[in-house]
Scaffold this active site. Structure first.
Site, PDB file in Angstrom:
ATOM      1  N   ARG A  20       0.841  -1.222   0.000  1.00 10.37           N
ATOM      2  CA  ARG A  20       0.000   0.000   0.000  1.00 10.37           C
ATOM      3  C   ARG A  20       0.865   1.257   0.000  1.00 10.37           C
ATOM      4  NH1 ARG A  20      -3.006  -4.425  -0.581  1.00 10.37           N
ATOM      5  NH2 ARG A  20      -5.231  -3.952  -0.436  1.00 10.37           N
ATOM      6  N   GLY A  21       2.175   1.096   0.079  1.00  8.50           N
ATOM      7  CA  GLY A  21       3.045   2.284   0.068  1.00  8.50           C
ATOM      8  C   GLY A  21       3.504   2.702   1.455  1.00  8.50           C
ATOM      9  N   ARG A 139       4.694  -4.999  -8.496  1.00  5.35           N
ATOM     10  CA  ARG A 139       5.659  -5.178  -9.599  1.00  5.35           C
ATOM     11  C   ARG A 139       6.876  -4.276  -9.421  1.00  5.35           C
ATOM     12  NH1 ARG A 139       4.600  -9.549 -13.099  1.00  5.35           N
ATOM     13  NH2 ARG A 139       2.492 -10.104 -12.539  1.00  5.35           N
ATOM     14  N   ARG A 222      21.131  27.480 -11.435  1.00  2.99           N
ATOM     15  CA  ARG A 222      21.495  28.808 -10.959  1.00  2.99           C
ATOM     16  C   ARG A 222      21.161  29.804 -12.060  1.00  2.99           C
ATOM     17  NH1 ARG A 222      27.559  28.256  -8.825  1.00  2.99           N
ATOM     18  NH2 ARG A 222      27.335  30.500  -8.437  1.00  2.99           N
ATOM     19  N   HIS A 223      21.020  31.051 -11.700  1.00  2.00           N
ATOM     20  CA  HIS A 223      20.864  32.152 -12.665  1.00  2.00           C
ATOM     21  C   HIS A 223      22.060  32.163 -13.619  1.00  2.00           C
ATOM     22  CE1 HIS A 223      24.070  33.964 -10.375  1.00  2.00           C
ATOM     23  NE2 HIS A 223      23.421  33.507  -9.296  1.00  2.00           N
ATOM     24  N   ASN A 229      29.541  37.270 -10.103  1.00  2.00           N
ATOM     25  CA  ASN A 229      30.237  36.006 -10.394  1.00  2.00           C
ATOM     26  C   ASN A 229      31.522  36.310 -11.151  1.00  2.00           C
ATOM     27  OD1 ASN A 229      27.060  34.543 -11.174  1.00  2.00           O
ATOM     28  ND2 ASN A 229      28.278  34.124  -9.340  1.00  2.00           N
ATOM     29  N   GLY A 235      26.958  37.519  -2.981  1.00  2.00           N
ATOM     30  CA  GLY A 235      25.668  38.129  -2.645  1.00  2.00           C
ATOM     31  C   GLY A 235      25.251  39.242  -3.572  1.00  2.00           C
ATOM     32  N   ARG A 274      19.161  38.818 -10.819  1.00  2.00           N
ATOM     33  CA  ARG A 274      19.857  37.884 -11.709  1.00  2.00           C
ATOM     34  C   ARG A 274      19.040  36.615 -11.971  1.00  2.00           C
ATOM     35  NH1 ARG A 274      22.103  38.211  -6.667  1.00  2.00           N
ATOM     36  NH2 ARG A 274      23.076  36.445  -5.587  1.00  2.00           N
ATOM     37  N   GLU A 294      19.415  33.987  -2.413  1.00  2.00           N
ATOM     38  CA  GLU A 294      20.703  33.388  -2.032  1.00  2.00           C
ATOM     39  C   GLU A 294      20.979  33.600  -0.541  1.00  2.00           C
ATOM     40  OE1 GLU A 294      22.524  31.225  -2.041  1.00  2.00           O
ATOM     41  OE2 GLU A 294      24.259  31.408  -3.364  1.00  2.00           O
ATOM     42  N   TYR A 316      36.301  33.983   8.509  1.00  2.00           N
ATOM     43  CA  TYR A 316      36.719  33.078   7.433  1.00  2.00           C
ATOM     44  C   TYR A 316      37.037  31.699   8.009  1.00  2.00           C
ATOM     45  CZ  TYR A 316      39.126  31.414   3.262  1.00  2.00           C
ATOM     46  OH  TYR A 316      39.485  30.682   2.167  1.00  2.00           O
ATOM     47  N   HIS A 360      19.976  29.986  -6.734  1.00  2.00           N
ATOM     48  CA  HIS A 360      21.368  30.306  -6.393  1.00  2.00           C
ATOM     49  C   HIS A 360      22.079  29.100  -5.795  1.00  2.00           C
ATOM     50  CE1 HIS A 360      20.103  34.524  -6.873  1.00  2.00           C
ATOM     51  NE2 HIS A 360      18.964  34.056  -6.397  1.00  2.00           N
ATOM     52  N   LEU A 364      20.147  26.107  -3.823  1.00  2.00           N
ATOM     53  CA  LEU A 364      19.973  24.906  -4.650  1.00  2.00           C
ATOM     54  C   LEU A 364      20.680  23.710  -4.018  1.00  2.00           C
ATOM     55  CD1 LEU A 364      20.200  26.376  -8.256  1.00  2.00           C
ATOM     56  CD2 LEU A 364      18.164  25.692  -6.990  1.00  2.00           C
ATOM     57  N   ARG A 365      21.775  23.953  -3.338  1.00  2.00           N
ATOM     58  CA  ARG A 365      22.429  22.848  -2.618  1.00  2.00           C
ATOM     59  C   ARG A 365      21.452  22.264  -1.593  1.00  2.00           C
ATOM     60  NH1 ARG A 365      28.035  26.120  -1.680  1.00  2.00           N
ATOM     61  NH2 ARG A 365      29.230  25.179  -3.373  1.00  2.00           N
TER      62      ARG A 365
HETATM   63  O1  F6P Z   1      29.493  32.953  -5.384  1.00  2.00           O
HETATM   64  C1  F6P Z   1      28.148  32.868  -5.713  1.00  2.00           C
HETATM   65  C2  F6P Z   1      27.288  32.631  -4.491  1.00  2.00           C
HETATM   66  O2  F6P Z   1      25.951  32.461  -4.895  1.00  2.00           O
HETATM   67  C3  F6P Z   1      27.359  33.732  -3.421  1.00  2.00           C
HETATM   68  O3  F6P Z   1      26.451  34.801  -3.604  1.00  2.00           O
HETATM   69  C4  F6P Z   1      27.103  32.973  -2.159  1.00  2.00           C
HETATM   70  O4  F6P Z   1      27.509  33.677  -1.018  1.00  2.00           O
HETATM   71  C5  F6P Z   1      27.879  31.718  -2.418  1.00  2.00           C
HETATM   72  O5  F6P Z   1      27.721  31.434  -3.798  1.00  2.00           O
HETATM   73  C6  F6P Z   1      27.404  30.540  -1.613  1.00  2.00           C
HETATM   74  O6  F6P Z   1      28.343  29.491  -1.699  1.00  2.00           O
HETATM   75  P1  F6P Z   1      29.288  29.137  -0.438  1.00  2.00           P
HETATM   76  O7  F6P Z   1      28.328  28.756   0.641  1.00  2.00           O
HETATM   77  O8  F6P Z   1      30.107  27.988  -0.955  1.00  2.00           O
HETATM   78  O9  F6P Z   1      30.088  30.325  -0.062  1.00  2.00           O
END
Ligand code: F6P
Length: 416
Positions: A20-21, A139, A222-223, A229, A235, A274, A294, A316, A360, A364-365
């Site tokens: 039945r899923g 099936r 992505r755009h 880029n 951003g 974009r 994004e 960083y 973005h 998208l990830r």
């Molecule tokens: O470099 C393009 C971009 O869409 C940025 O605007 C954004 O901050 C980044 O990618 C996200 O990727 P990461 O999380 O790897 O920094």
């Protein structure tokens, strides 16, 4: 994700005849809740039965009048239940007990054990009378199970139908007096809710109401290349470069080839220029979602990675150490993005048309991780290159993926 301190851990208990899923639904719930950050796991009693008593048992093993068969199945059910209780007691947050649980006695046993351990119980009963769907389920999923390895498909299907008939004789539909439940009829069209309270239960009602089994593609892209880029900045709300505009046209041509009826495709973008401009060649207004914007890089917006490393070395390094949970000061983390994408995922599940999502890198990830079942902590490292269309076709037990690069040579380099 934290379950509120005063809300107990949740045991979701599947109910329903074979084919039945149930397992499909259990895995979808597991994938959704794991993506949202709940530590979730399915306990499939069939696997315990196979491990203890072997995969190749005849349908008579499932006959409710076959005492040794009945006892063996009870032992498998208890072993899975005890493992589930241990797992939930340790670190687990939501467990899904995937078995037929077709009798009141079996459900009472599971309910009582979970309550004694302090867990909330939610039954999900899957009901389906449509013989075509049942046969298709047999099936598409049962014949490839280890139960029927090397068995002629028609013999296997006949045996499985006989197995279902045994369960049918013993089946007692879930009663309202048995506790909190969701009853899903068909493929998620109708969900009946009984005695459900709490945040997670409500989320599951909403999720299951929107699930369907229609195979249709979702394209993620992505755009087109933006001026940021091209110069390696993060951003902002920059325009497309000439290469970005070319990609927008190639994308429209690509989609025309895939779906000649343009109105047959839903086009969603973020609210950023974009992304919206990448949809321009389609000649109609896309659905622009703020939720698809994004990742907000906060005080780092408009900087390059090299500038961040030089001017904000602590930020960083902190991001490098744990990119998933790191939140840009006055900005967002990947964890934050997943939460804001929840409504987008529900809407993607609900939509039966093909959908093109123009968004973005980071968002998208996160969407890709949901559909492909990638552990959410890994999503910041997934490759989502510019000028590439990722076609995902969700199906019963996963997602089929193809990638098409529409412009192998970009006019300029891009920051990743
Ligand atoms: O470099 C393009 C971009 O869409 C940025 O605007 C954004 O901050 C980044 O990618 C996200 O990727 P990461 O999380 O790897 O920094």
């Amino acid at each position: 994700m934290q379950i509120a301190p005063d809300s107990p851990k949740l045991a979701v208990v599947m109910v329903g005849l074979p084919a039945r899923g149930k397992s499909y639904t259990a895995r979808r719930v597991e994938r959704y809740l794991s993506w949202l950050g709940y530590y979730t796991r399915v306990f499939n009693v069939g696997e315990y039965r196979r491990a203890r008593f072997g995969a190749r048992v005849p349908h008579s093993f499932f006959d409710p009048d076959n005492r040794p068969g009945e006892e063996a199945r009870r032992l498998a059910a208890v072993a899975a239940l005890e493992d589930m209780v241990t797992w939930l007691t340790d670190n687990g947050q939501v467990a899904i007990y995937d078995a037929t649980n077709t009798t009141r006695a079996r459900r009472a046993m599971v309910h009582e054990r979970c309550e004694r351990a302090g867990f909330q119980v939610l039954f999900i009963e899957i009901h389906c009378d449509d013989l075509d769907i049942i046969e298709a389920n047999i099936r598409s999923t049962k014949l490839s199970s280890p139960d029927y390895a090397d068995v002629d498909p028609d013999d296997a299907a006949a045996d499985f139908r006989a197995r279902i008939a045994h369960y049918q004789r013993a089946y007692q539909p879930l009663g309202e007096d048995e506790g909190a439940s969701l009853r899903v009829a068909g493929t998620g069209h109708a969900v009946t809710v009984s005695n459900v309270d709490g945040y997670l239960g409500a989320r599951l009602v909403f999720f299951l109401m929107n699930l369907h089994l229609t195979d249709r593609p979702i394209w993620l892209t992505r755009h087109g290349e933006s001026t940021y880029n091209a110069t390696g900045l993060l951003g902002g709300d920059p325009d497309l470069t000439p290469a970005g505009h070319r990609y927008a046209r190639s994308l429209a041509e690509f989609l025309d080839r895939r779906v000649p009826d343009r109105d047959g495709v839903a086009i969603w973008t973020s609210s950023l220029r974009r992304a919206v401009d990448t949809a321009t060649p389609f000649g109609r207004t896309p659905w622009a979602w703020r939720a698809l914007d994004e990742i907000n890089a906060g005080i780092c917006d408009g900087m390059s990675y090299a500038q961040i490393q030089e001017q904000l070395p602590e930020e960083y390094d902190a991001r490098k150490r744990d990119k998933f949970t790191y939140r840009y000061p006055r900005g967002e983390s990947y964890q934050d993005i997943i939460l804001r994408l929840d409504p987008v995922v529900i809407e993607l599940e609900r939509t039966r048309k093909p959908v093109l999502v123009i968004a973005h890198n980071a968002v998208l990830r996160a969407l890709y991780a949901y559909f492909c079942g990638v552990p959410r902590e890994r999503c910041p490292h997934l490759p989502i290159p510019l000028h590439t269309v990722i076609e995902l076709t969700p199906h019963a037990y996963g997602c089929h993926e193809t990638r098409t690069s529409l412009e192998p040579l970009l006019a300029s380099g891009e920051a990743l």
